[in-house]
Design a protein around this motif. Sequence first.
Motif, PDB file in Angstrom:
ATOM      1  N   ARG A 197       0.805  -1.219   0.000  1.00 58.82           N
ATOM      2  CA  ARG A 197       0.000   0.000   0.000  1.00 58.82           C
ATOM      3  C   ARG A 197       0.840   1.273   0.000  1.00 58.82           C
ATOM      4  O   ARG A 197       0.341   2.350   0.271  1.00 58.82           O
ATOM      5  N   GLN A 198       2.128   1.145  -0.288  1.00 56.08           N
ATOM      6  CA  GLN A 198       2.967   2.325  -0.400  1.00 56.08           C
ATOM      7  C   GLN A 198       4.196   1.983  -1.262  1.00 56.08           C
ATOM      8  O   GLN A 198       4.514   0.816  -1.453  1.00 56.08           O
ATOM      9  N   LEU A 199       4.847   3.045  -1.756  1.00 52.27           N
ATOM     10  CA  LEU A 199       6.039   2.857  -2.577  1.00 52.27           C
ATOM     11  C   LEU A 199       7.221   3.493  -1.872  1.00 52.27           C
ATOM     12  O   LEU A 199       7.219   4.680  -1.551  1.00 52.27           O
ATOM     13  N   THR A 200       8.238   2.663  -1.626  1.00 49.03           N
ATOM     14  CA  THR A 200       9.446   3.157  -0.972  1.00 49.03           C
ATOM     15  C   THR A 200      10.544   3.356  -2.019  1.00 49.03           C
ATOM     16  O   THR A 200      10.409   2.962  -3.185  1.00 49.03           O
ATOM     17  N   LEU A 201      11.627   3.990  -1.577  1.00 49.63           N
ATOM     18  CA  LEU A 201      12.778   4.177  -2.465  1.00 49.63           C
ATOM     19  C   LEU A 201      13.351   2.840  -2.921  1.00 49.63           C
ATOM     20  O   LEU A 201      13.775   2.674  -4.067  1.00 49.63           O
ATOM     21  N   TYR A 202      13.290   1.848  -2.003  1.00 46.64           N
ATOM     22  CA  TYR A 202      13.779   0.499  -2.359  1.00 46.64           C
ATOM     23  C   TYR A 202      12.936  -0.096  -3.492  1.00 46.64           C
ATOM     24  O   TYR A 202      13.473  -0.709  -4.423  1.00 46.64           O
ATOM     25  N   ASP A 203      11.612   0.099  -3.411  1.00 44.84           N
ATOM     26  CA  ASP A 203      10.728  -0.415  -4.456  1.00 44.84           C
ATOM     27  C   ASP A 203      11.051   0.245  -5.800  1.00 44.84           C
ATOM     28  O   ASP A 203      11.047  -0.425  -6.847  1.00 44.84           O
ATOM     29  N   LEU A 204      11.292   1.546  -5.777  1.00 43.93           N
ATOM     30  CA  LEU A 204      11.624   2.249  -7.022  1.00 43.93           C
ATOM     31  C   LEU A 204      12.954   1.746  -7.596  1.00 43.93           C
ATOM     32  O   LEU A 204      13.091   1.545  -8.815  1.00 43.93           O
TER      33      LEU A 204
END
Length: 824
Positions: free
Chosen positions: A149-156
């Motif tokens: 439910r969220q986007l982190t810098l790691y995900d990007l």
Amino acid sequence: MEKANVSFIEPVGEVNLHSSKWDIGKGIRKFQLMLESFFIKKGYLLVLIGFLLGRALILAKLTPFCLPFFASVYLIKRDRAPLALIGLIVGAATISLGNAAFTFAVTVLFLTIYRISEKWLTNEVRSLPFFVAIILGLGKLIESFILSRQLTLYDLMMAGVQSSLAFILTLIFLQSIPLLTLNKRRQLLKTEEIVCLIIMLASILSGTIGWKVYDMSIEHIMSRYLVLVFSFIAGATVGSTVGVVTGLIFSLASVSSFYHMSLLAFSGVLGGLLKEGKKIGVSIGLFIATLLIGMYGEGEGSILQTVLETLSAIFLFLLTPQVFTSRLAKYIPGTPEHTAEQQKYMRKMRDVTAQRVSQFSGVFHALSKSFSQMEVMQEEEENDREMDYFMSNVTERTCQTCFKKEQCWAKNFNTTYAAMEEIIHEMDQNDGNVSPRIAREWDKLCSRPKKVYETIGQQLTFYQANLKLKKQVRESRKLVAEQLLGVSEVMDNFAKEIQRERENHHKQEEQIMEAIQDFGIQIEQVEIYSLEQGNVDIEMTVPFGNGHGECEKLIAPMLSDILGETIIVNKEEYGTIPEELCNVNFRSSKAYTVDTGVAHAAKDGGLVSGDSYSTIELGLGKFAIAISDGMGNGERAHYESKETLQLLQKILQSGIEEKVAIKSVNSILSLRTTDEIFSTLDLAMIDLKNASAKFLKIGSTPSFIKRGNKVIKIQASNLPMGILQEFEVDVVSEQLKAGDLLIMMSDGVFEGPKHVENYDLWMKRKVQELETDDPQEVADLIMEEVIRSRSGLIDDDMTVTVAKIKHNTPKWASIPLHKVKRHA
């Protein structure tokens, strides 16, 4: 009867044995074709590849292989894309159902977006990697957002890594998938294609990570097997590349496999270096690398397992059929199989070329025959027809309105026809005049004799012009027929020479290459075009781009010893870069050489001489010397003689026989002009292989051969060129020897001496008195003697050519090697 039965049974047994072997071979071939049809033609290989790529992971989390593989298959073989998708989803499902759902979702998203934008795309191949990278990156972001439910810098960052890998993998799969799905491929693999193929195979093998058989890792066994195959086929360079790339892909998939990259790379180097030992040598290289690297890998406890994995890979490698490795080797540059395939292709091209040239030769021969058949009609019949037309025109203007027409042409046809024909011939021979006897006889028969004479005189001009025109047409046809026949013979000989190359000198090529390489000189390729004695023609590709004379000083002397005759470098072609390969052409050195000297002078010391001379270097070891003397003096005579030699040179260099060449030049000269301009021709053809000479003299003066104190006269009788349209060329043959002086001259020199009754004896004496054998000095001395005999006056154009025959001494002595047979 027993003997008969025994002798009958034995052949049947042999036949059954051969037939059973043939049946086994046929069965194996049939099984091989069935496998190829099932996996390659029907596309089920894509299911297997898709299954393994669907399981492959990078950094234990990313799956960048699925969409690039599906998109590449969709673009290259759209009808097989569903099979690839099934394999990918099933493979992804073995990891997790969520992974399978993600694979299916991004595939559907790709198909939807790509099909919508397809009509706006100008280059599908270039745009496909961008589509795949963007869609897979978006899919990864959407998946991360749904899960957390969220986007982190790691995900990007992970989405960017997966997107970048997808972009690169798409480019790789576009290059490598055709190599696995196309059953027939003729082109060799480029370096980029080989690397792409290796990366794809390593990616496929990474799908086996985690599989074990008796505690042995399948990925370790298959990766080492892959290194063994490529090291055996292409050597240390490709083998080490396969090891590094495969180990790198495995280490990205699982960090615990990082040490495995060292083992694979080292195995590739050792295996490639030991490839001369065939499969056993390559296997030993892998085994040694396993022992050395295994000690520093994961401790002593894993050495036994690593050795067992290596032994399993070696076992699979030894079971690999020769057909598979040979077939793959054909497409990799630098392998013997690839070289043999290229030579096979070149020979096929030569066969096709020879066949086409032979067909063209047949066309020219048929055209020549067609032109020749036009002359089958007898000239007498044609002349009779012309005479009938002539008579008709005369009688139409004279006898048609005469009252005695019935008496002359109905009752006494033969008498009237014969008498009028005799008058026509008489007027034709005597410039329109008729002898008194024929006039008296005609006056008795004809009531209008003067009218008949006038009409015949008028018609005779047209008749003569018509005959001359038809004669020129016949001569033109004959000239064309002879030229076409000559061209046909040249092309036929050329086709035979190309077909002689098809006599497959590949055995001798291998023997020559082996002999020279055993001496320590590395050569890349040998192409033999001819091994005929005295006409050897060999081309080599050598790595001597710097050009220090290695070919002339080393390889040519070796070939001289191998082939038993002197071989020299005919031509060298160096690359623009010093490290590039060099193409060298080796030819037979001729047994003899010719040194020439010329002296000439124009009439009255003028600048333009009516004489022309030429020394022509022809192919196939022939040397020609020619003198032509145009009629008269000055520019016109110079033009005629020069034109004669230029025509002759062009025709001789095309390969047409000497007699046909001279007849062609004569026909051209006689048809080209109506002026009374003629030229002589003195031609000597010297064969440098055996010093035999042919002399063709057309209206020219004698030539002389000085052999020690002996002088030999060469003479033939033919009229100058251009006088007669048809003439036979007399050929005088003479065997020359080393040290002979051949002296040829124009009539200005031969008939130049004043107050000399016998020119032959005078010239022989002067030649015999010569104390030098230098060609130029001899020419100058003869010219000086003739001019001095005329008190310094030059009454005609003068030309003297002198040729000295010498043995050809090779510059470099042969280097002893073992002999190579000329014929297989």
